[in-house]
Design a protein around this motif. Structure first.
Motif, PDB file in Angstrom:
ATOM      1  N   GLU A 120       0.834  -1.202   0.000  1.00 43.40           N
ATOM      2  CA  GLU A 120       0.000   0.000   0.000  1.00 43.40           C
ATOM      3  C   GLU A 120       0.872   1.257   0.000  1.00 43.40           C
ATOM      4  OE1 GLU A 120      -2.037   3.407   1.351  1.00 43.40           O
ATOM      5  OE2 GLU A 120      -0.695   2.345   2.706  1.00 43.40           O
ATOM      6  N   ARG A 121       1.940   1.272   0.795  1.00 42.83           N
ATOM      7  CA  ARG A 121       2.849   2.429   0.845  1.00 42.83           C
ATOM      8  C   ARG A 121       3.513   2.657  -0.506  1.00 42.83           C
ATOM      9  NH1 ARG A 121       6.305   2.801   6.326  1.00 42.83           N
ATOM     10  NH2 ARG A 121       6.678   4.847   5.470  1.00 42.83           N
ATOM     11  N   MET A 122       3.968   1.568  -1.121  1.00 40.82           N
ATOM     12  CA  MET A 122       4.622   1.689  -2.422  1.00 40.82           C
ATOM     13  C   MET A 122       3.628   2.174  -3.477  1.00 40.82           C
ATOM     14  SD  MET A 122       6.934  -1.760  -2.154  1.00 40.82           S
ATOM     15  CE  MET A 122       7.401  -1.766  -3.855  1.00 40.82           C
ATOM     16  N   GLY A 123       2.388   1.683  -3.411  1.00 41.13           N
ATOM     17  CA  GLY A 123       1.363   2.125  -4.351  1.00 41.13           C
ATOM     18  C   GLY A 123       1.038   3.596  -4.198  1.00 41.13           C
ATOM     19  N   ARG A 124       0.952   4.059  -2.950  1.00 40.76           N
ATOM     20  CA  ARG A 124       0.665   5.478  -2.706  1.00 40.76           C
ATOM     21  C   ARG A 124       1.807   6.346  -3.221  1.00 40.76           C
ATOM     22  NH1 ARG A 124       0.404   6.621   3.031  1.00 40.76           N
ATOM     23  NH2 ARG A 124      -1.044   4.905   3.026  1.00 40.76           N
ATOM     24  N   ALA A 125       3.060   5.924  -2.980  1.00 38.64           N
ATOM     25  CA  ALA A 125       4.213   6.681  -3.466  1.00 38.64           C
ATOM     26  C   ALA A 125       4.216   6.725  -4.993  1.00 38.64           C
ATOM     27  CB  ALA A 125       5.514   6.073  -2.946  1.00 38.64           C
ATOM     28  N   ASN A 126       3.887   5.609  -5.641  1.00 44.74           N
ATOM     29  CA  ASN A 126       3.836   5.580  -7.104  1.00 44.74           C
ATOM     30  C   ASN A 126       2.735   6.482  -7.646  1.00 44.74           C
ATOM     31  OD1 ASN A 126       5.992   3.850  -7.499  1.00 44.74           O
ATOM     32  ND2 ASN A 126       4.724   2.023  -7.376  1.00 44.74           N
ATOM     33  N   GLU A 127       1.589   6.506  -6.963  1.00 45.66           N
ATOM     34  CA  GLU A 127       0.485   7.366  -7.400  1.00 45.66           C
ATOM     35  C   GLU A 127       0.883   8.844  -7.330  1.00 45.66           C
ATOM     36  OE1 GLU A 127      -3.800   8.693  -5.653  1.00 45.66           O
ATOM     37  OE2 GLU A 127      -3.319   6.549  -5.566  1.00 45.66           O
ATOM     38  N   VAL A 128       1.502   9.243  -6.228  1.00 48.16           N
ATOM     39  CA  VAL A 128       1.954  10.635  -6.087  1.00 48.16           C
ATOM     40  C   VAL A 128       3.031  10.946  -7.127  1.00 48.16           C
ATOM     41  CG1 VAL A 128       3.094  12.285  -4.551  1.00 48.16           C
ATOM     42  CG2 VAL A 128       1.271  10.815  -3.667  1.00 48.16           C
ATOM     43  N   ALA A 129       3.948  10.011  -7.365  1.00 49.02           N
ATOM     44  CA  ALA A 129       5.006  10.225  -8.361  1.00 49.02           C
ATOM     45  C   ALA A 129       4.394  10.434  -9.752  1.00 49.02           C
ATOM     46  CB  ALA A 129       5.967   9.046  -8.382  1.00 49.02           C
ATOM     47  N   ARG A 130       3.376   9.663 -10.104  1.00 43.37           N
ATOM     48  CA  ARG A 130       2.718   9.847 -11.405  1.00 43.37           C
ATOM     49  C   ARG A 130       2.063  11.217 -11.511  1.00 43.37           C
ATOM     50  NH1 ARG A 130       1.559   4.325 -10.672  1.00 43.37           N
ATOM     51  NH2 ARG A 130      -0.437   4.789  -9.701  1.00 43.37           N
ATOM     52  N   ARG A 131       1.414  11.659 -10.422  1.00 40.83           N
ATOM     53  CA  ARG A 131       0.782  12.993 -10.425  1.00 40.83           C
ATOM     54  C   ARG A 131       1.828  14.089 -10.605  1.00 40.83           C
ATOM     55  NH1 ARG A 131      -2.738  13.281  -5.195  1.00 40.83           N
ATOM     56  NH2 ARG A 131      -3.025  15.428  -5.890  1.00 40.83           N
ATOM     57  N   GLY A 190       4.883  18.024 -14.526  1.00 41.02           N
ATOM     58  CA  GLY A 190       6.148  18.485 -15.080  1.00 41.02           C
ATOM     59  C   GLY A 190       7.350  18.341 -14.174  1.00 41.02           C
ATOM     60  N   TYR A 191       7.188  17.676 -13.028  1.00 43.14           N
ATOM     61  CA  TYR A 191       8.311  17.480 -12.121  1.00 43.14           C
ATOM     62  C   TYR A 191       9.048  16.187 -12.481  1.00 43.14           C
ATOM     63  CZ  TYR A 191       5.924  21.032  -9.416  1.00 43.14           C
ATOM     64  OH  TYR A 191       5.318  22.181  -9.024  1.00 43.14           O
ATOM     65  N   ARG A 192      10.344  16.176 -12.228  1.00 44.70           N
ATOM     66  CA  ARG A 192      11.165  14.994 -12.479  1.00 44.70           C
ATOM     67  C   ARG A 192      11.510  14.355 -11.140  1.00 44.70           C
ATOM     68  NH1 ARG A 192      17.000  14.091 -13.728  1.00 44.70           N
ATOM     69  NH2 ARG A 192      17.298  16.237 -13.094  1.00 44.70           N
ATOM     70  N   ILE A 193      11.261  13.058 -11.008  1.00 46.59           N
ATOM     71  CA  ILE A 193      11.562  12.329  -9.780  1.00 46.59           C
ATOM     72  C   ILE A 193      13.047  11.967  -9.796  1.00 46.59           C
ATOM     73  CG2 ILE A 193      10.995  10.323  -8.357  1.00 46.59           C
ATOM     74  CD1 ILE A 193       8.625  12.269  -8.824  1.00 46.59           C
ATOM     75  N   LEU A 194      13.779  12.412  -8.773  1.00 45.71           N
ATOM     76  CA  LEU A 194      15.211  12.135  -8.672  1.00 45.71           C
ATOM     77  C   LEU A 194      15.494  10.881  -7.852  1.00 45.71           C
ATOM     78  CD1 LEU A 194      16.521  15.754  -7.978  1.00 45.71           C
ATOM     79  CD2 LEU A 194      16.461  14.530 -10.159  1.00 45.71           C
ATOM     80  N   ALA A 195      14.699  10.663  -6.803  1.00 45.28           N
ATOM     81  CA  ALA A 195      14.909   9.501  -5.932  1.00 45.28           C
ATOM     82  C   ALA A 195      13.601   9.163  -5.226  1.00 45.28           C
ATOM     83  CB  ALA A 195      15.991   9.798  -4.899  1.00 45.28           C
ATOM     84  N   GLU A 196      13.448   7.878  -4.906  1.00 45.80           N
ATOM     85  CA  GLU A 196      12.266   7.405  -4.194  1.00 45.80           C
ATOM     86  C   GLU A 196      12.719   6.518  -3.043  1.00 45.80           C
ATOM     87  OE1 GLU A 196       9.074   5.769  -6.672  1.00 45.80           O
ATOM     88  OE2 GLU A 196      10.224   6.422  -8.410  1.00 45.80           O
ATOM     89  N   VAL A 239      12.495  20.481  -9.223  1.00 47.18           N
ATOM     90  CA  VAL A 239      11.419  21.427  -9.490  1.00 47.18           C
ATOM     91  C   VAL A 239      11.522  21.983 -10.910  1.00 47.18           C
ATOM     92  CG1 VAL A 239      10.411  23.615  -8.785  1.00 47.18           C
ATOM     93  CG2 VAL A 239      11.174  21.996  -7.070  1.00 47.18           C
ATOM     94  N   GLY A 240      12.733  22.290 -11.341  1.00 42.22           N
ATOM     95  CA  GLY A 240      12.928  22.809 -12.690  1.00 42.22           C
ATOM     96  C   GLY A 240      12.075  24.029 -12.967  1.00 42.22           C
ATOM     97  N   ALA A 241      11.528  24.103 -14.171  1.00 43.24           N
ATOM     98  CA  ALA A 241      10.718  25.248 -14.583  1.00 43.24           C
ATOM     99  C   ALA A 241       9.296  25.178 -14.048  1.00 43.24           C
ATOM    100  CB  ALA A 241      10.699  25.328 -16.105  1.00 43.24           C
ATOM    101  N   ALA A 242       8.903  24.048 -13.463  1.00 42.74           N
ATOM    102  CA  ALA A 242       7.526  23.887 -12.988  1.00 42.74           C
ATOM    103  C   ALA A 242       7.222  24.763 -11.773  1.00 42.74           C
ATOM    104  CB  ALA A 242       7.255  22.419 -12.664  1.00 42.74           C
ATOM    105  N   GLY A 243       8.253  25.163 -11.031  1.00 42.58           N
ATOM    106  CA  GLY A 243       8.033  26.004  -9.859  1.00 42.58           C
ATOM    107  C   GLY A 243       7.456  25.229  -8.685  1.00 42.58           C
TER     108      GLY A 243
END
Length: 107
Positions: free
Chosen positions: A28-39, A44-50, A66-70
């Motif tokens: 469940e924790r891994m699924g929640r983290a993956n869902e937030v990462a997809r959002r 426009g954010y790039r995931i550097l580490a999980e 964060v890049g240009a997404a702010g």
């Protein structure tokens, strides 16, 4: 990480890593983290580490670029953001997942 199992005749921890056990809570924790990462990627954010199971026992952690997404979208999704000027990290919690990023340097 060495072995946590005490094998007869084994004098020191072995160099291999024990396999993870995927309990329903861990899944469940891994699924929640993956869902937030997809959002976040969709915004426009790039995931550097999980880290779905951090050593501090707290919620999963996503480190982003964060890049240009702010940061406005992050502050909106998390309700607020905390800034630690000593470490240079800003963070928020989105749906139970800690999201952290480097503080942008003023030019």
């Amino acid at each position: 990480m060495g072995s946590l199992i005490n094998f007869p005749g084994l004098q020191s921890p072995s160099s291999w890593v024990l396999p993870s056990v995927y309990t329903p809570a861990r899944i469940e924790r891994m699924g929640r983290a993956n869902e937030v990462a997809r959002r976040l990627r969709a915004l426009g954010y790039r995931i550097l580490a999980e880290d779905p199971i951090p050593d501090d026992g707290g919620p999963a952690i996503l480190q982003i670029d964060v890049g240009a997404a702010g940061t406005r979208s992050l502050q909106h999704l998390g309700g607020c953001a905390a800034r630690n000027t000593l470490t240079g990290i800003e963070s928020t919690t989105i749906d139970g997942v800690r999201v952290i990023w480097q503080i942008a340097e003023a030019s």
